[in-house]
Enzyme design. Sequence first.
Site, PDB file in Angstrom:
ATOM      1  N   ASP A  97     -36.799  15.636 -27.344  1.00 39.44           N
ATOM      2  CA  ASP A  97     -35.588  15.782 -26.523  1.00 39.44           C
ATOM      3  C   ASP A  97     -34.601  14.638 -26.753  1.00 39.44           C
ATOM      4  O   ASP A  97     -33.431  14.750 -26.396  1.00 39.44           O
ATOM      5  CB  ASP A  97     -35.960  15.782 -25.028  1.00 39.44           C
ATOM      6  CG  ASP A  97     -36.064  17.180 -24.444  1.00 39.44           C
ATOM      7  OD1 ASP A  97     -35.329  18.070 -24.915  1.00 39.44           O
ATOM      8  OD2 ASP A  97     -36.875  17.371 -23.511  1.00 39.44           O
ATOM      9  N   GLN A 120     -39.949  19.837 -19.385  1.00 40.05           N
ATOM     10  CA  GLN A 120     -38.743  20.537 -18.946  1.00 40.05           C
ATOM     11  C   GLN A 120     -38.214  19.893 -17.659  1.00 40.05           C
ATOM     12  O   GLN A 120     -38.966  19.656 -16.716  1.00 40.05           O
ATOM     13  CB  GLN A 120     -39.067  22.028 -18.726  1.00 40.05           C
ATOM     14  CG  GLN A 120     -37.857  22.896 -18.454  1.00 40.05           C
ATOM     15  CD  GLN A 120     -36.863  22.956 -19.611  1.00 40.05           C
ATOM     16  OE1 GLN A 120     -37.234  22.833 -20.774  1.00 40.05           O
ATOM     17  NE2 GLN A 120     -35.590  23.107 -19.296  1.00 40.05           N
ATOM     18  N   LYS A 162     -37.742  28.372 -25.858  1.00 40.69           N
ATOM     19  CA  LYS A 162     -38.171  27.296 -26.764  1.00 40.69           C
ATOM     20  C   LYS A 162     -39.439  27.722 -27.507  1.00 40.69           C
ATOM     21  O   LYS A 162     -39.580  27.503 -28.710  1.00 40.69           O
ATOM     22  CB  LYS A 162     -38.393  25.994 -25.976  1.00 40.69           C
ATOM     23  CG  LYS A 162     -37.073  25.396 -25.497  1.00 40.69           C
ATOM     24  CD  LYS A 162     -37.217  24.236 -24.530  1.00 40.69           C
ATOM     25  CE  LYS A 162     -35.827  23.823 -24.029  1.00 40.69           C
ATOM     26  NZ  LYS A 162     -35.832  22.699 -23.088  1.00 40.69           N
TER      27      LYS A 162
END
Length: 278
Positions: free
Chosen positions: A116, A93, A49
């Site tokens: 997200d 995460q 990422k």
Amino acid sequence: MPTIIDGKAISTAIKDELKKEVADRNIKATLAVIQVGNDPASTVYVGNKKKACAYIGIGSKSYELPEETTEEDLLGLIDDLNKDDEISGILVQLPVPKHINEKKITAAISPLKDVDGFHPESVGRLCIGQEGFVSCTPAGIIELLKRTGVEIEGKECVVIGRSNIVGKPMALLMLANNATVTVCHSRTKDLAGICKRADILIAAVGKPKMITSEYVKEGAVVIDVGIHRMENGKLCGDVDYDDVYEHTSAITPVPGGVGPMTIAMLMVNCVKAAAWEK
Ligand code: GUN
């Protein structure tokens, strides 16, 4: 010959478009990436990422927190980042260690920085057709279909799997694109029979090679969300690719299908977050 949907090439095209947009419009974006503990798979994902951010020309800030981090401390960091004007997107995460409540963490991120698309407000917006952040893997599948020229409107779509991250948002996105949608799961009766109705079959079951030709209508488009490492070290999906391939009109391979799209769509969300009215 069935089309092999090249997720690697499509994701690169998206990242190149974003890179140009960021440069042309002088977009200033910074993604905060939080990892709690050192799960090796998470470390790889987080690294990828950050690399993608660097590629498209946006900043990333890493917060690598020890496994013992308390929920309170993590919530405190998220609160600071929510208030920090330099930070346009925040990502924690997953999975987080067991002593931390994932739902609380997801809900603590400002919906304006929720790249997200996991916040209940983001999911609610998707559900009622309002602009907002959409979970990256299902958003990436829509891009794959559109950029491959697969028509969605009016098609029978079957989604196997009902997770909050993939199955449910996938079904909502297909519905928003005017497909007729069926969601199947572990308790579904006659799964193969229902799957065999699908013009577009999306497998997010989590079981290696479970979807054989018995589940696939002749000429269907098959999208494989699964990724599993086999005993021989090679990767496979939820779909038995070799068995299914010749019965499809288009299919995603594993690796190189859906996988690369998740990060590309995260980058789309990061750029969108920077432009979002705060
Ligand atoms: N863990 C596995 N997939 C994801 C994802 O898309 N986002 C986050 N934050 N964690 C994950």
